[in-house]
Write an enzyme that holds these catalytic residues in place. Structure first.
Site, short mmCIF file in Angstrom:
data_model
loop_
_atom_site.label_atom_id
_atom_site.label_comp_id
_atom_site.label_asym_id
_atom_site.label_seq_id
_atom_site.Cartn_x
_atom_site.Cartn_y
_atom_site.Cartn_z
N GLY A 135 -7.95 -18.95 -4.73
CA GLY A 135 -8.44 -17.62 -4.35
C GLY A 135 -9.22 -17.71 -3.05
N ASP A 179 0.81 -1.23 0.00
CA ASP A 179 0.00 0.00 0.00
C ASP A 179 0.84 1.27 0.00
OD1 ASP A 179 -2.49 -1.17 -0.25
OD2 ASP A 179 -2.59 -1.63 1.88
N THR A 182 -11.09 -14.99 0.25
CA THR A 182 -11.43 -13.61 0.62
C THR A 182 -10.81 -13.29 1.96
OG1 THR A 182 -13.20 -11.99 0.62
CG2 THR A 182 -13.58 -13.97 1.94
N ASP A 224 -6.81 -5.22 -4.57
CA ASP A 224 -6.60 -3.81 -4.21
C ASP A 224 -5.30 -3.25 -4.79
OD1 ASP A 224 -7.86 -5.58 -2.41
OD2 ASP A 224 -7.89 -4.12 -0.80
N1 GLY Z 1 -7.21 -1.95 0.65
C1 GLY Z 1 -7.90 -2.39 1.80
C2 GLY Z 1 -9.36 -2.18 1.75
O1 GLY Z 1 -9.93 -1.84 0.72
O2 GLY Z 1 -9.97 -2.36 2.78
#
Ligand code: GLY
Length: 382
Positions: free
Chosen positions: A219, A101, A221, A161
């Site tokens: 995959g 991030d 979640t 993300d």
């Molecule tokens: N990137 C983390 C979220 O969308 O919660």
């Protein structure tokens, strides 16, 4: 050119909404000068945190840059500039930077400031962040590892993300002429598109790889309802991720996947156009909405409009305007005088019971970005 206006959303609606948003930014500015709003609110109120952990501080800095660009008021520029040193300290002192991030963190701080004011210190720290980010690249599997220690085999995975973290790398190549950043971003992009998208155009939040062979395994979640459902924000990261990559690399694949992500996203919208936190839920559900997912998707559709003219895109634009109108009319805190957030009815993590039906700071940021995109010709920070 700013986005065209449709009958759904009038110029004066957007101007009024931006004015209302600025009132909340002013309230936030009273509290968050050297500190940053928490990722989500509690009873619609953010509390103060330092820039030493997590992935969300830069959304506040980005809000200030948007406030400055939308209003021309110097107080927002000064406040945003005052935050740069905290990003420099964070990176150089390595305060929780073991994350992909860095893209979110340094696009909306260093890159935004460089693009807006030409401050060389801001450019330099964003380039250093890009160097750290490529350190997370895994040649076995061709992806950027999302979270945690890069030597931990349990962490051998990517998440959707991360599409939002790639612009920092594309930008670094444009700035320096060094192709290594872009090459890694493109490899990660292609691996993501090969692994996270299902046949029905829904997406996995995260995908694991075998650390020995680099082959994709499965995959799962982390923030969605189930491994095989479509977490709304993840789908929205896909919608916005495609135009961002397309704007730098012009790969037709980005358009193909943009259509796939956006078709699914729009198909699952309930009557008021704001998705439930997971797209397994539709009209009639008592589950909370995630207004932040709508705000992200709107910005993606508006960005793609600069690059793509098609019948489908015109339809998406109508939906984006309907989503923004719905946010303006029913999801802001304008009638909650105690609130310091801008956009309510968002969800951080339902499985962790964190920030459910609250404001979250990225929802506020993307809401402002959508308004600014409507108001002016905006040079994006991504
Ligand atoms: N990137 C983390 C979220 O969308 O919660």
């Amino acid at each position: 050119m700013s986005c065209e206006h449709t009958d759904i959303l009038k110029q004066e609606d957007v101007e009024k909404a931006f004015e209302e948003a600025l009132k909340k930014v002013d309230i936030m500015l009273e509290t968050f000068k050297t500190t940053f709003p928490s990722p989500n609110s509690n009873n619609l109120i953010y509390w103060a945190e330092d820039n030493d952990q997590g992935w969300t501080q830069s959304f506040w800095t980005g809000i200030l840059w948007l406030a400055y660009e939308g209003s021309g008021d110097e107080k927002y520029r000064q406040a945003a500039e005052g935050q740069l040193d905290s990003y420099i300290k964070r990176l150089r002192e390595e305060l929780e930077i073991d994350t992909h991030d860095l893209g979110f963190l340094y696009s909306l701080s260093g890159v935004a400031e460089w693009k807006t004011t030409g401050n060389k210190k801001a450019r330099q720290i964003a380039l250093e962040a890009a160097d750290h980010l490529i350190g997370r690249y895994k040649p076995k599997g061709d992806f950027i590892q999302a979270w945690g220690d890069i030597n931990d085999p349990e962490m051998y995975r990517l998440i959707i993300d991360c599409l939002m973290n790639l612009p920092l790398l594309y930008w670094a190549t444009e700035e320096t002429g060094d192709r290594k950043y872009r090459e890694i971003a493109v490899k990660h992009l292609r691996t993501t598109l090969k692994t996270v998208v299902r046949e029905d155009n829904s997406t996995f939040h995260t995908h694991y790889f075998d650390p020995e062979t680099g082959l994709p395994t499965h995959g799962v979640t982390r923030q969605g309802y189930s491994d095989d459902s479509a977490w709304a924000r993840g789908q929205a990261w896909g919608v916005y991720g495609m135009p961002l990559s397309y704007s730098y690399i012009s790969e037709p694949q980005c358009i193909e996947y943009y259509y796939r992500f956006t078709d699914f996203f729009i198909e699952k919208l309930p009557q008021d156009y704001i998705p439930y936190w997971d797209m397994i839920f539709t009209d009639g559900s008592d589950e909370p909405r995630d207004s932040s997912a709508a705000a992200i998707a709107i910005c993606g559709i508006y960005e793609m409009d600069k690059h793509l003219k098609s019948e489908k895109q015109s339809t998406y634009m109508l939906y984006a305007d309907k989503m923004l109108k719905s946010l303006i009319d029913s999801y802001t805190t304008k009638d909650d005088p105690h609130a310091n957030g801008l956009l309510k009815h968002a969800v951080y993590s339902k499985p962790c019971d964190r920030g459910v039906d609250e404001c979250n700071i990225w929802g506020c940021y993307y809401y402002m970005e959508a308004l600014v995109r409507k108001l002016k010709d905006w040079d994006m920070y991504w």
